[in-house]
Structures are given as structure tokens and as C-alpha cells.
Design a protein around this motif. Structure first.
Motif, PDB file in Angstrom:
ATOM      1  N   GLU A   1       0.826  -1.204   0.000  1.00 35.42           N
ATOM      2  CA  GLU A   1       0.000   0.000   0.000  1.00 35.42           C
ATOM      3  C   GLU A   1       0.864   1.260   0.000  1.00 35.42           C
ATOM      4  O   GLU A   1       0.544   2.248  -0.670  1.00 35.42           O
ATOM      5  CB  GLU A   1      -0.908   0.006   1.231  1.00 35.42           C
ATOM      6  N   ALA A   2       1.968   1.216   0.745  1.00 32.89           N
ATOM      7  CA  ALA A   2       2.885   2.356   0.769  1.00 32.89           C
ATOM      8  C   ALA A   2       3.441   2.617  -0.628  1.00 32.89           C
ATOM      9  O   ALA A   2       3.549   3.774  -1.065  1.00 32.89           O
ATOM     10  CB  ALA A   2       4.024   2.095   1.747  1.00 32.89           C
ATOM     11  N   GLU A   3       3.776   1.552  -1.322  1.00 32.57           N
ATOM     12  CA  GLU A   3       4.284   1.666  -2.700  1.00 32.57           C
ATOM     13  C   GLU A   3       3.280   2.397  -3.591  1.00 32.57           C
ATOM     14  O   GLU A   3       3.637   3.322  -4.330  1.00 32.57           O
ATOM     15  CB  GLU A   3       4.539   0.258  -3.250  1.00 32.57           C
ATOM     16  N   GLN A   4       2.038   1.994  -3.502  1.00 33.22           N
ATOM     17  CA  GLN A   4       1.010   2.603  -4.344  1.00 33.22           C
ATOM     18  C   GLN A   4       0.828   4.086  -4.022  1.00 33.22           C
ATOM     19  O   GLN A   4       0.759   4.926  -4.929  1.00 33.22           O
ATOM     20  CB  GLN A   4      -0.313   1.857  -4.156  1.00 33.22           C
ATOM     21  N   GLU A   5       0.749   4.407  -2.735  1.00 31.73           N
ATOM     22  CA  GLU A   5       0.500   5.788  -2.342  1.00 31.73           C
ATOM     23  C   GLU A   5       1.689   6.690  -2.678  1.00 31.73           C
ATOM     24  O   GLU A   5       1.509   7.804  -3.197  1.00 31.73           O
ATOM     25  CB  GLU A   5       0.192   5.867  -0.844  1.00 31.73           C
ATOM     26  N   LEU A   6       2.897   6.241  -2.381  1.00 27.09           N
ATOM     27  CA  LEU A   6       4.063   7.086  -2.600  1.00 27.09           C
ATOM     28  C   LEU A   6       4.385   7.247  -4.080  1.00 27.09           C
ATOM     29  O   LEU A   6       4.780   8.332  -4.525  1.00 27.09           O
ATOM     30  CB  LEU A   6       5.272   6.516  -1.845  1.00 27.09           C
ATOM     31  N   THR A   7       4.215   6.186  -4.839  1.00 20.89           N
ATOM     32  CA  THR A   7       4.442   6.283  -6.284  1.00 20.89           C
ATOM     33  C   THR A   7       3.466   7.273  -6.908  1.00 20.89           C
ATOM     34  O   THR A   7       3.841   8.128  -7.724  1.00 20.89           O
ATOM     35  CB  THR A   7       4.292   4.908  -6.948  1.00 20.89           C
ATOM     36  N   ARG A   8       2.208   7.166  -6.510  1.00 19.65           N
ATOM     37  CA  ARG A   8       1.198   8.089  -7.036  1.00 19.65           C
ATOM     38  C   ARG A   8       1.468   9.512  -6.568  1.00 19.65           C
ATOM     39  O   ARG A   8       1.267  10.477  -7.313  1.00 19.65           O
ATOM     40  CB  ARG A   8      -0.193   7.634  -6.591  1.00 19.65           C
ATOM     41  N   SER A   9       1.940   9.662  -5.331  1.00 18.55           N
ATOM     42  CA  SER A   9       2.252  10.994  -4.818  1.00 18.55           C
ATOM     43  C   SER A   9       3.330  11.657  -5.658  1.00 18.55           C
ATOM     44  O   SER A   9       3.209  12.837  -6.031  1.00 18.55           O
ATOM     45  CB  SER A   9       2.710  10.900  -3.361  1.00 18.55           C
ATOM     46  N   VAL A  10       4.390  10.916  -5.976  1.00 20.37           N
ATOM     47  CA  VAL A  10       5.463  11.478  -6.804  1.00 20.37           C
ATOM     48  C   VAL A  10       4.917  11.898  -8.158  1.00 20.37           C
ATOM     49  O   VAL A  10       5.244  12.972  -8.682  1.00 20.37           O
ATOM     50  CB  VAL A  10       6.609  10.454  -6.955  1.00 20.37           C
ATOM     51  N   GLU A  11       4.064  11.068  -8.755  1.00 13.56           N
ATOM     52  CA  GLU A  11       3.474  11.397 -10.054  1.00 13.56           C
ATOM     53  C   GLU A  11       2.640  12.676  -9.974  1.00 13.56           C
ATOM     54  O   GLU A  11       2.709  13.538 -10.860  1.00 13.56           O
ATOM     55  CB  GLU A  11       2.601  10.240 -10.545  1.00 13.56           C
ATOM     56  N   LEU A  12       1.845  12.795  -8.908  1.00 12.44           N
ATOM     57  CA  LEU A  12       0.990  13.970  -8.763  1.00 12.44           C
ATOM     58  C   LEU A  12       1.804  15.225  -8.491  1.00 12.44           C
ATOM     59  O   LEU A  12       1.462  16.315  -8.968  1.00 12.44           O
ATOM     60  CB  LEU A  12      -0.027  13.737  -7.641  1.00 12.44           C
ATOM     61  N   TYR A  13       2.874  15.103  -7.722  1.00  8.76           N
ATOM     62  CA  TYR A  13       3.743  16.261  -7.510  1.00  8.76           C
ATOM     63  C   TYR A  13       4.367  16.720  -8.829  1.00  8.76           C
ATOM     64  O   TYR A  13       4.543  17.920  -9.062  1.00  8.76           O
ATOM     65  CB  TYR A  13       4.838  15.939  -6.496  1.00  8.76           C
ATOM     66  N   ASP A  14       4.736  15.773  -9.674  1.00  8.08           N
ATOM     67  CA  ASP A  14       5.287  16.141 -10.985  1.00  8.08           C
ATOM     68  C   ASP A  14       4.314  17.011 -11.770  1.00  8.08           C
ATOM     69  O   ASP A  14       4.724  17.904 -12.518  1.00  8.08           O
ATOM     70  CB  ASP A  14       5.591  14.878 -11.799  1.00  8.08           C
ATOM     71  N   ALA A  15       3.026  16.745 -11.593  1.00  7.30           N
ATOM     72  CA  ALA A  15       2.002  17.454 -12.363  1.00  7.30           C
ATOM     73  C   ALA A  15       1.451  18.668 -11.631  1.00  7.30           C
ATOM     74  O   ALA A  15       0.678  19.426 -12.210  1.00  7.30           O
ATOM     75  CB  ALA A  15       0.848  16.491 -12.694  1.00  7.30           C
TER      76      ALA A  15
END
Length: 521
Positions: A222-236
Motif C-alpha cells: 500500500e505504501a508503494e502505491q501511495e508514494l508512487t502516485r504521490s510522486v506522479e501527482l507532484y510532478d504534475a
């Protein structure tokens, strides 16, 4: 262009992911407000929105402070009004110390009450709650944060931006004290916010904090999913804040034993304050000599000195205590454990009390003090209550070491339970330590999980498609994922299987499938 049209276009640009365009439109709106003589709204827009946008989007601290000061002076010119309360809240966000922050939150609270601005009232309530949590008044502060979040979720807050800020403040507090149950219970609200209000920056921040909580809780998939998505959203969105998410992802990678990936992420974190913990983990595990280990400990101690004694450093103080003991620095270890005990004397919650007890127990254990057993037992109980199984198991290993001479049977039971926890979570480094202790106590080591058992469900799906010869873009289309997410899954899968490339993974998968058809293990 009219003011309302500028505001609408700014919101549309943000929803489309063009945050730079949204900021430019807000600056145009500010110019229109000044031309129209609207000092009050111009003050709010400058201090509360534009200043933060420059900081979060570009990392331009000087420009952000310029806009904040402009808003402050316009609010002084406007006099008493609700907008001055928003400027006060912006000043609280940028305040240099707790006393100054309290002063401006109080000013915002008064303005909200005097002028009936409910959005301001609930936002200030969230700010107040977070300051209480950070000051060691966790129970009281969390009540205020829960109330503010409930008001936002229940539709009492009109602005999606304010709702997003309230949710983010709640999750900051949850990460600060590692409140797993509260984070879990509110997490669904963030998904609803993302779907209904499309506040992507808030989703990035909230996912980052909840991902960090899941990491410590051992919920690594779950941490993987949340943190990966967080990095993607910060990029945008607010890309200047991306290093904070990279630092938390580095902590996950370090705990997973993926030191190379963690090192790369630490470079991207650019000295974010959360990077202290993973940097120490990586430095210690890379160290080959006493000198290198000593340098790692010194770097951690210096970083904590610069941070100051806020509650969030309690886990780091426990780590510093453990590493100092490993280097034979018993007096220094007692000092850091003492600081942890002082911080934990307040209302700090179960998890942070556990870290303080763990530090005290480790120091007592090094002195052969019988008090070690009691401190370590209490640490394990605190971690269990906080739902942090990895930390509980680490406390149990220390407790088993403390019990080994006087009660080997109890020591064996503690070590076996800890080893089972590490095996279940896939914590290989901790499992090795627990297995060594089990052998020394005459027990049978807990077998490590087979490589395929460490893969998540999604990683199994990705592996099967890699074996079919699909590329990352093709896998992304098949599973309705982004290409970045697929790349992360492929990287994780290769690391867990110990494979160098996709071809090796595909060959391994085919061989395993053949053995399965033949009924072989």
C-alpha cells in the motif's frame, strides 16, 4: 478579462495540470483587483494563494515572501475584515516558531468569528489542531483536526482548496505521531476528495503522508502505491514539493533492502528533512569499517541537532540510540534516549511512547540493567497498540536478548514471534537477525519466504505480462495503469526476484510454470 473569468480559468488550468498557467492567471486577477481598488481580496489572494504557489511550484522562497509581505501590507491598509484573517493564516504557515504561529492562528480565529467566515474558521481549527499535536497535546489536537475534517467532508466548507488543506493538516498530524488507525479511517475521504473536487495537489500531499505511515506499519504494498502516485501527482502539480515524497519513498526502499534505489531517491530529495532516516539506514548498511559507521552516526546526530526537538524526531532518536550503542558510544546513547524520554513525557500517542521506551530499554540492556526487560516489554505493547508490527517485532528481538540468560524459554518465544512477523512482512534484514538469535537460543530459524511469495498481486500480474513479451506501454494499456507505475512495478519485481533484466524474469516465470504443470515444487 473579468475577475470571475480569470478565477474560473485559473481553476480550470489547475484541474488540467497546468499549475504555472493557473498561477499566472491568479497574478492577473490580483492586478485587476488592485486596479479596481479591492484591497481586501487582493491581500488574501497575494498572501494565501500566490505566495504559496510560488513556493510550492518553483521553490522560489524570496518571491513567495515578497507576495506574503505584499498581502500583509494590503491587509493592514484594509483594516479589520475576513480577508485579513486569511492573511494571518498564511503568516501562520510561514511562521518561524511555535509562538509566532499561535499568534497568527489566533488572529485568524478572531477574524472568522467576527465576520462569520466558516471556511476560515474550519481552516484555522485544523491549523490549531496540528499545532497542539506538535506541542505534545495529541488527544486534544486530534479532536480539533477530526472536527475540521468532518466539517469539510460534510459540506460545511465551500472551497475545495480549504478542504484539501484541512485534510492535509490531518494527515501531517497522523504521520507526526504515526496514528495508523486514524489515518486508515480518514483515508477513504481523500479518495472522495480527489474524485469529487479534483484537488490534485491535496491528493499528492495526503498520499505522501499516508504512504509514509503505511511504510512504518509494514504495509509496504500500500505504501508503494501511495508514494508512487504521490510522486506522479507532484510532478504534475506542486513540483517543488516533490523531494518530500522522494525522501519518504527512499525510506520505503531502505526498509525493503533496495539500497541502490534508496540512494537515487535521496539525491532527488535534496536534503528534505525526512531524508534523515533513510540516509542513516543506507549509510549504516553500506558502511564497511568502524570509521564509516561512526561517520553515519555523527551525520545522524548532526541532522537531528539541526531539526530541534519536535515530536517527529522520536523515531530518529531511537535509531540514533541504537546506532550509538552499536558503536560503543554508551554515554551518547543514554543522552539521546534521555531526550526521547523527555519528549514522550507529554501526550504523544502510543507509537512515539513506544520509541522512547525502546530507546530506554536498549540503553538499559547495554548496561545489563534488569529494568531493560520492563522497558522493552512496554515498548512492544505500545507498538502493538499503535499497529506497528515491524517496530513491535524489533522490540521483541531486543527483549529476547534481555531474557536470554535468565529465561531462555521466554526469550525463544519472543524471538520466534518476531521472526514470524519479519517473514510475513518480507523484512529480510530483520529476519536474518531474528533467525541468528533463534539459532543461538536453540530454536529453529523461521524460513524466509520464497521469492515469488514476496511479490504483490499486481507484481504477479506484471510479471506474467513481461513473460508474454509485452512492453511497459503495452502492460500499462492492459492493466489501465500509467507507464511510470508499470515501470515501478517492473523494478520492484526484478529486485525481489534478484533478476538483472526482463529476460531473466521471463525465463524464471516460464520455468516455474513448467514445474507447476509437472507437479514439482
Amino acid at each position: 478579462m473579468g475577475l470571475s473569468r480569470l478565477a474560473d480559468e485559473a481553476d480550470q488550468a489547475a484541474r488540467a495540470g497546468d499549475y504555472a498557467a493557473a498561477l499566472a492567471l491568479r497574478e492577473q486577477a490580483y492586478a485587476v483587483l488592485r486596479a479596481d481598488g479591492d484591497t481586501r481580496e487582493a491581500a488574501r489572494l497575494a498572501a494565501y494563494q500566490i505566495a504559496f504557489d510560488h513556493l510550492a511550484l518553483f521553490g522560489n522562497a524570496a518571491v513567495a515572501m515578497g507576495w506574503l509581505e505584499r498581502g500583509i501590507h494590503l491587509a493592514e491598509e484594509a483594516g479589520a475584515c475576513a480577508e485579513a484573517g486569511w492573511v494571518a493564516l498564511a503568516r501562520a504557515l510561514h511562521a518561524g516558531d511555535a509562538r509566532e504561529r499561535d499568534q497568527w492562528i489566533a488572529a485568524a480565529e478572531r477574524a472568522a468569528d467576527d465576520f462569520g467566515d466558516s471556511d476560515l474558521a474550519f481552516d484555522a481549527l485544523a491549523y490549531r489542531g496540528l499545532t497542539m499535536v506538535e506541542a505534545g497535546r495529541v488527544t486534544e489536537g486530534m479532536r480539533r483536526l477530526d472536527e475540521a475534517a468532518a466539517a469539510a467532508y460534510g459540506g460545511e466548507v465551500a472551497s475545495p482548496t480549504v478542504s484539501g488543506e484541512i485534510y492535509c493538516k490531518l494527515m501531517v498530524a497522523c504521520e507526526t505521531v504515526l496514528d495508523v488507525p486514524r489515518a486508515e479511517q480518514w483515508h477513504g475521504v481523500f479518495a472522495a476528495l480527489e474524485r469529487e473536487q479534483d484537488v490534485a495537489w491535496a491528493s499528492a500531499i495526503c498520499r505522501m503522508h499516508v504512504g509514509a505511515i503505511w511504510t512504518v506499519a509494514g504495509r509496504w504494498e500500500e505504501a508503494e502505491q501511495e508514494l508512487t502516485r504521490s510522486v506522479e501527482l507532484y510532478d504534475a502539480t506542486y513540483r517543488a514539493l516533490r523531494p518530500a515524497a522522494c525522501a519518504r519513498l527512499a525510506e520505503l526502499r531502505a526498509r525493503q533492502g533496495r539500497l541502490g534505489d534508496a540512494e537515487q531517491l535521496l539525491v532527488l530529495s535534496r536534503g528534505d528533512r525526512f531524508s534523515i532516516r533513510p540516509a542513516a539506514r543506507v549509510g549504516w548498511r553500506r558502511a564497511l569499517t568502524d570509521s564509516e559507521r561512526g561517520a553515519t552516526v555523527a551525520a545522524l546526530a548532526e541532522a537531528l541537532d539541526q531539526r530541534g526537538n519536535d515530536l517527529a524526531v522520536l523515531p530518529d532518536l531511537a535509531a540514533l540510540t541504537e546506532l550509538r550503542l552499536a558503536c560503543g558510544l554508551t554515554e551518547a546513547a543514554a543522552e539521546s534516549a534521555g531526550v526521547a524520554a523527555e519528549l514522550a513525557a507529554a501526550d504523544v500517542g502510543e507509537a512515539l511512547r513506544g520509541y522512547a521506551r525502546l530507546a530506554a530499554g536498549l540503553v538499559a540492556l547495554s548496561d545489563a540493567d534488569p529494568e531493560a526487560r520492563g522497558s522493552l516489554r512496554r515498548a512492544a505493547r505500545h507498538f502493538a497498540a499503535a499497529r506497528l508490527p515491524v517496530e513491535r517485532a524489533r522490540a521483541q528481538i531486543a527483549l529476547a536478548e534481555a531474557l536470554a540468560a535468565s529465561d531462555p524459554g521466554a526469550a525463544l518465544a519472543e524471538a520466534r514471534e518476531a521472526a514470524e512477523t519479519f517473514a510475513w512482512l518480507g523484512a529480510s534484514e530483520e529476519l536474518d537477525r531474528a533467525s541468528a538469535l533463534l539459532r543461538s537460543l536453540g530454536g529453529r530459524p523461521t524460513p524466509a519466504p520464497r521469492a515469488e511469495e514476496l511479490l504483490t498481486g499486481r507484481e504477479h500480474e506484471v510479471l506474467a505480462l513481461v513473460a508474454e513479451g509485452l512492453s511497459n506501454p503495452e502492460i500499462a494499456d492492459r492493466l489501465f495503469l500509467s507507464r511510470k507505475t508499470v515501470a515501478h512495478h517492473v523494478s520492484n519485481m526484478l529486485a525481489k526476484l534478484g533478476m538483472r533484466n526482463r529476460a531473466e524474469a521471463a525465463a524464471w516465470f516460464s520455468a516455474r510454470a513448467t514445474r507447476s504443470r509437472l507437479g514439482e515444487p
